[in-house]
Scaffold this motif. Structure first.
Motif, mmCIF file in Angstrom:
data_model
loop_
_atom_site.group_PDB
_atom_site.id
_atom_site.type_symbol
_atom_site.label_atom_id
_atom_site.label_comp_id
_atom_site.label_asym_id
_atom_site.label_seq_id
_atom_site.Cartn_x
_atom_site.Cartn_y
_atom_site.Cartn_z
ATOM 1 N N ASP A 196 0.726 -1.184 -0.024
ATOM 2 C CA ASP A 196 0.116 0.207 0.096
ATOM 3 C C ASP A 196 0.738 0.665 -0.352
ATOM 4 O OD1 ASP A 196 -2.267 2.020 1.011
ATOM 5 O OD2 ASP A 196 -2.923 0.732 1.515
ATOM 6 N N LYS A 197 0.991 1.986 -1.130
ATOM 7 C CA LYS A 197 1.814 3.430 -0.928
ATOM 8 C C LYS A 197 1.744 4.443 0.294
ATOM 9 C CE LYS A 197 2.477 2.777 -6.030
ATOM 10 N NZ LYS A 197 1.798 3.492 -7.399
ATOM 11 N N ARG A 198 0.492 3.873 0.967
ATOM 12 C CA ARG A 198 0.018 5.252 1.987
ATOM 13 C C ARG A 198 0.830 4.247 3.146
ATOM 14 N NH1 ARG A 198 -5.810 4.506 2.607
ATOM 15 N NH2 ARG A 198 -5.094 2.005 2.189
ATOM 16 N N MET A 199 1.568 3.593 3.210
ATOM 17 C CA MET A 199 2.372 2.363 4.788
ATOM 18 C C MET A 199 3.580 3.746 4.643
ATOM 19 S SD MET A 199 3.078 -1.742 4.343
ATOM 20 C CE MET A 199 1.573 -1.663 4.499
ATOM 21 N N THR A 200 3.625 3.113 6.205
ATOM 22 C CA THR A 200 4.653 3.320 6.746
ATOM 23 C C THR A 200 5.383 2.724 7.646
ATOM 24 O OG1 THR A 200 3.851 5.006 8.514
ATOM 25 C CG2 THR A 200 4.075 6.161 6.470
ATOM 26 N N ARG A 201 6.533 3.158 8.165
ATOM 27 C CA ARG A 201 7.479 2.167 9.098
ATOM 28 C C ARG A 201 8.013 2.017 9.735
ATOM 29 N NH1 ARG A 201 3.542 -0.902 8.257
ATOM 30 N NH2 ARG A 201 2.763 -2.969 7.632
ATOM 31 N N GLU A 257 -1.645 -7.720 8.609
ATOM 32 C CA GLU A 257 -0.333 -6.760 8.376
ATOM 33 C C GLU A 257 -0.932 -4.807 8.768
ATOM 34 O OE1 GLU A 257 3.375 -5.530 4.888
ATOM 35 O OE2 GLU A 257 1.109 -6.212 4.373
ATOM 36 N N LYS A 258 -0.598 -4.208 9.086
ATOM 37 C CA LYS A 258 -0.882 -2.998 9.741
ATOM 38 C C LYS A 258 -0.281 -1.875 8.564
ATOM 39 C CE LYS A 258 -0.733 -3.192 14.935
ATOM 40 N NZ LYS A 258 -0.542 -2.698 15.835
ATOM 41 N N LEU A 259 -0.981 -0.971 8.549
ATOM 42 C CA LEU A 259 -0.420 0.288 7.177
ATOM 43 C C LEU A 259 0.264 0.637 8.099
ATOM 44 C CD1 LEU A 259 -1.320 1.623 4.860
ATOM 45 C CD2 LEU A 259 -2.935 3.557 5.893
ATOM 46 N N HIS A 260 0.262 1.159 9.468
ATOM 47 C CA HIS A 260 1.424 2.020 9.901
ATOM 48 C C HIS A 260 1.337 1.291 11.406
ATOM 49 C CE1 HIS A 260 0.348 5.401 7.285
ATOM 50 N NE2 HIS A 260 -0.365 5.485 7.866
ATOM 51 N N GLU A 261 2.707 1.022 11.740
ATOM 52 C CA GLU A 261 3.019 0.378 12.259
ATOM 53 C C GLU A 261 3.155 1.567 14.473
ATOM 54 O OE1 GLU A 261 3.414 -2.694 13.087
ATOM 55 O OE2 GLU A 261 3.718 -3.224 11.390
ATOM 56 N N HIS A 306 3.277 5.681 16.868
ATOM 57 C CA HIS A 306 3.350 5.388 15.303
ATOM 58 C C HIS A 306 4.174 5.939 14.035
ATOM 59 C CE1 HIS A 306 -1.442 5.484 17.109
ATOM 60 N NE2 HIS A 306 -0.667 4.227 17.213
ATOM 61 N N SER A 307 4.044 5.262 13.307
ATOM 62 C CA SER A 307 5.402 5.737 12.632
ATOM 63 C C SER A 307 5.153 6.388 11.686
ATOM 64 C CB SER A 307 5.324 3.932 11.636
ATOM 65 O OG SER A 307 4.607 3.792 10.804
ATOM 66 N N ASN A 308 3.581 7.256 11.453
ATOM 67 C CA ASN A 308 2.723 7.812 10.913
ATOM 68 C C ASN A 308 2.928 9.225 11.222
ATOM 69 O OD1 ASN A 308 0.678 7.163 12.216
ATOM 70 N ND2 ASN A 308 -1.092 7.919 10.482
ATOM 71 N N THR A 309 3.167 8.907 12.793
ATOM 72 C CA THR A 309 3.263 10.234 13.418
ATOM 73 C C THR A 309 4.164 10.315 14.072
ATOM 74 O OG1 THR A 309 1.994 9.312 15.442
ATOM 75 C CG2 THR A 309 0.470 10.108 13.834
ATOM 76 N N ASN A 310 5.406 9.587 13.676
ATOM 77 C CA ASN A 310 6.762 9.993 14.275
ATOM 78 C C ASN A 310 7.507 11.575 13.919
ATOM 79 O OD1 ASN A 310 9.250 9.545 15.224
ATOM 80 N ND2 ASN A 310 10.004 8.165 13.695
#
Length: 327
Positions: A196-201, A257-261, A306-310
């Motif tokens: 998914d192109k929105r994914m972050t890690r 699988e999660k979109l964000h970790e 969270h990986s997307n709000t880091n």
């Protein structure tokens, strides 16, 4: 002087990517007297022996953490344990749940019991971001393992053994990294599969992970869950860093699988301290004499990591430099 000087250390699952990096660091430092590798695969052990030129400080035990008696034998005379053995593939866990429970949960309990019985001083267990608010079976087994290790300080209170946990994100350069697969596809001019192109890690280098584990072993008193402050990456930025200009196509998020970790859940914020470059999640109950670090800064109530709000991110250029250094 490090507590590891002159010590004997055992690494479960020591032939994996992190295990080999730990071996290299510990042997190079010259601190350890004996380094025992406990794992199931004789071929991988042979490869590791050759990799380190049969270093006389290395010892190898064929064994499975499901076998408590074998663990007890391997732990004889051991001062410190780094518990890295686990089954780790998210999608495989959904098809083989009982195997993951047997290794990640029951095997972890065996490591705990055998360490106490053998008089081990400190045990650091390796966790994963998937253990925080888990949505897949692998993450659920690792969350249970985390709680087992932290809570085991209670019934080890009358013994010398203490337990702590380290939790971090995806390791760049590890055996399960997507980078080599993407490189091979790009070399053939093929499009790169993106779930998914929105994914972050979250992202950590192998050497950073090694240092984080050893620092935890050196500084722990028992009961801590350590989380490093590390940067996040956008999956599309990583793909661009690995194969500049390559086409990408979405294949959909895999089962579990999660979109964000996430590495720290909001409900854990009331027990979380910021300690420089790391967070410390304190135990729910510290009945073995646990003391709150005096230099820790409490995070805000409701804080989540969270990986997307880091607040730290790696750019494409930084990622490309890291990927090139891996080559």
């Amino acid at each position: 002087m490090s507590i590891l000087t002159g010590s004997s250390i055992l690494i479960t699952g020591g032939t994996g990517s992190l295990g080999k990096a730990l071996i290299a660091e510990l042997l190079a430092s010259g601190d350890v007297r004996r380094l025992v590798i406990f794992s199931r695969d004789e071929l991988k052990q042979l490869e590791v022996r050759r990799m380190f030129n049969d270093d006389s400080r290395l010892r190898f035990f064929i064994g499975d953490i499901r076998d408590k008696d074998r663990l007890r034998r391997a732990l004889h005379g051991i001062d410190y344990v780094i518990h890295a053995a686990a089954l780790k593939q998210v999608d495989t866990a959904e098809y083989n749940p009982s195997e993951y429970v047997a290794t990640n949960v029951e095997g972890s309990q065996n490591v705990i019991d055998a360490s106490i019985d053998s008089g081990v001083k400190r045990v650091v267990a390796l966790s994963t971001d998937k253990a925080s608010s888990p949505i897949n079976l692998y993450g659920a087994t690792k969350l249970v393992a985390d709680r087992l290790f932290i809570s085991s300080n209670h019934y080890a209170a009358g013994y010398d053994t203490r337990f702590s946990v380290v939790r971090y994100g995806n390791v760049m350069g590890s055996r399960g990294s997507i980078v080599p697969a993407w490189r091979a596809l790009a070399a053939r001019g093929e499009s790169l599969p993106i779930t998914d192109k929105r994914m972050t890690r979250f992202w950590i280098t192998l050497q950073q992970a090694v240092q984080f584990v050893l620092d935890a072993l050196d500084n722990m008193t028992g009961g801590e869950l350590y989380v490093p402050r590390i940067p996040s990456v956008r999956i599309t930025d990583l793909a661009e860093a690995v194969a500049p200009g390559a086409a990408m196509h979405e294949i959909g998020i895999r089962p579990g699988e999660k979109l964000h970790e996430e590495m720290i859940a909001p409900d854990d914020s009331r027990r979380t301290l910021l300690l420089g470059s790391r967070y410390l999640v304190m135990p729910h109950i510290g009945g073995w004499g646990y003391e709150t670090p005096s230099d820790g800064i409490p995070v805000e109530d409701g804080f989540a990591y969270h990986s997307n709000t880091n607040d730290q991110w790696l750019s494409v250029e930084e990622l490309r430099d890291m990927v090139q250094r891996m080559s």
